[in-house]
Design a protein around this motif. Structure first.
Motif, short mmCIF file in Angstrom:
data_model
loop_
_atom_site.label_atom_id
_atom_site.label_comp_id
_atom_site.label_asym_id
_atom_site.label_seq_id
_atom_site.Cartn_x
_atom_site.Cartn_y
_atom_site.Cartn_z
N ILE A 206 0.87 -1.18 0.00
CA ILE A 206 0.00 0.00 0.00
C ILE A 206 0.90 1.23 0.00
CG2 ILE A 206 -0.22 -0.09 2.54
CD1 ILE A 206 -3.10 1.03 2.12
N THR A 207 0.64 2.13 -0.94
CA THR A 207 1.47 3.32 -1.06
C THR A 207 1.08 4.36 -0.01
OG1 THR A 207 0.00 4.46 -2.59
CG2 THR A 207 1.61 2.94 -3.55
N SER A 208 1.84 5.43 0.00
CA SER A 208 1.58 6.48 0.98
C SER A 208 0.22 7.14 0.74
CB SER A 208 2.69 7.53 0.94
OG SER A 208 2.79 8.10 -0.35
N TRP A 209 -0.26 7.12 -0.51
CA TRP A 209 -1.56 7.71 -0.79
C TRP A 209 -2.68 6.69 -0.89
CZ3 TRP A 209 2.75 8.23 -3.91
CH2 TRP A 209 2.77 7.46 -5.08
N GLY A 210 -2.37 5.43 -0.53
CA GLY A 210 -3.42 4.43 -0.40
C GLY A 210 -3.64 3.49 -1.57
N ASN A 211 -2.85 3.62 -2.62
CA ASN A 211 -2.97 2.65 -3.73
C ASN A 211 -2.45 1.29 -3.27
OD1 ASN A 211 -3.92 4.70 -5.28
ND2 ASN A 211 -2.25 4.67 -6.77
N THR A 212 -3.13 0.25 -3.73
CA THR A 212 -2.75 -1.09 -3.28
C THR A 212 -2.39 -2.00 -4.45
OG1 THR A 212 -5.07 -1.79 -3.32
CG2 THR A 212 -4.21 -0.97 -1.22
N ASP A 213 -1.55 -2.97 -4.17
CA ASP A 213 -1.17 -4.00 -5.13
C ASP A 213 -1.16 -5.35 -4.41
OD1 ASP A 213 0.64 -1.52 -6.40
OD2 ASP A 213 -0.24 -2.91 -7.87
N TYR A 214 -1.53 -6.38 -5.15
CA TYR A 214 -1.56 -7.72 -4.59
C TYR A 214 -0.96 -8.72 -5.56
CZ TYR A 214 -5.09 -5.67 -1.49
OH TYR A 214 -5.75 -4.88 -0.59
N THR A 215 -0.35 -9.75 -5.03
CA THR A 215 0.05 -10.84 -5.90
C THR A 215 -1.22 -11.57 -6.34
OG1 THR A 215 1.58 -12.70 -6.09
CG2 THR A 215 0.31 -12.56 -4.06
N ASP A 216 -1.20 -12.15 -7.51
CA ASP A 216 -2.42 -12.72 -8.10
C ASP A 216 -3.09 -13.75 -7.20
OD1 ASP A 216 -1.31 -12.68 -11.60
OD2 ASP A 216 -2.18 -11.13 -10.32
N SER A 217 -2.30 -14.53 -6.49
CA SER A 217 -2.86 -15.64 -5.73
C SER A 217 -3.69 -15.19 -4.53
CB SER A 217 -1.75 -16.58 -5.25
OG SER A 217 -0.87 -15.90 -4.37
N VAL A 218 -3.59 -13.93 -4.13
CA VAL A 218 -4.36 -13.47 -2.97
C VAL A 218 -5.41 -12.43 -3.33
CG1 VAL A 218 -2.32 -13.88 -1.52
CG2 VAL A 218 -2.86 -11.55 -2.25
N LYS A 219 -5.46 -12.04 -4.58
CA LYS A 219 -6.45 -11.03 -4.99
C LYS A 219 -7.86 -11.52 -4.71
CE LYS A 219 -3.74 -8.69 -8.56
NZ LYS A 219 -3.55 -8.46 -10.02
N GLY A 220 -8.65 -10.64 -4.13
CA GLY A 220 -10.02 -11.00 -3.79
C GLY A 220 -10.16 -11.68 -2.44
N ARG A 221 -9.04 -12.07 -1.85
CA ARG A 221 -9.10 -12.74 -0.55
C ARG A 221 -8.41 -11.93 0.55
NH1 ARG A 221 -6.47 -17.38 0.26
NH2 ARG A 221 -4.84 -16.97 -1.30
N PHE A 222 -7.34 -11.23 0.20
CA PHE A 222 -6.57 -10.44 1.17
C PHE A 222 -6.81 -8.96 0.93
CE2 PHE A 222 -2.79 -13.58 1.99
CZ PHE A 222 -3.71 -14.60 2.26
N THR A 223 -6.79 -8.19 2.02
CA THR A 223 -6.92 -6.74 1.94
C THR A 223 -5.87 -6.09 2.82
OG1 THR A 223 -9.31 -6.93 1.60
CG2 THR A 223 -8.44 -4.77 2.24
#
Length: 123
Positions: free
Chosen positions: A51-68
């Motif tokens: 999560i960036t300083s302004w709140g943008n997020t990135d996830y590895t594909d295997s956790v998308k939709g499950r992790f926040t």
């Protein structure tokens, strides 16, 4: 002295949930990207979420939709909400703080690391 302390790991059954926390001290991290990485037995450490300083997020594909991933700058604390856990999520989870506030999935961009917390998903 800068410290990152993870908590919230443990043993959970398949399909269960856990919430990891990472509390920072020693300096504020609000202008820095924060991330979660994990290392499973016999495998290299890998990127999970950032999560960036302004709140943008990135996830590895295997956790998308499950992790926040989220952060509360006022508390200098970051979180990882993990739902629908699978056995392949079993690993030691590390939180880390990057040198900049921009998106980064590369471990070499992260200067500060926590000690890790074990997450075990049993089937």
């Amino acid at each position: 002295q800068v410290q990152l302390v993870e908590s919230g790991g443990g043993l959970v059954q398949v399909g269960g949930s856990l919430r990891l926390s990472c509390a920072g001290s020693g300096r504020p991290f609000s202008l820095h990207t924060e991330g979660w990485f994990r290392q499973a037995p016999g495998k290299e450490r890998e990127f999970v979420a950032a999560i960036t300083s302004w709140g943008n997020t990135d996830y590895t594909d295997s956790v998308k939709g499950r992790f926040t991933i989220s952060r509360v700058n006022a508390k200098n604390t970051m979180y990882l909400q993990m739902n629908s856990l699978k056995p392949e999520d079993t690993a030691v989870y590390y939180c880390a703080v990057a040198r900049s506030g921009s998106t980064s999935l590369d471990q070499s961009d992260y200067d500060y690391w926590g000690q890790g917390t074990q997450v075990t998903v049993s089937s």
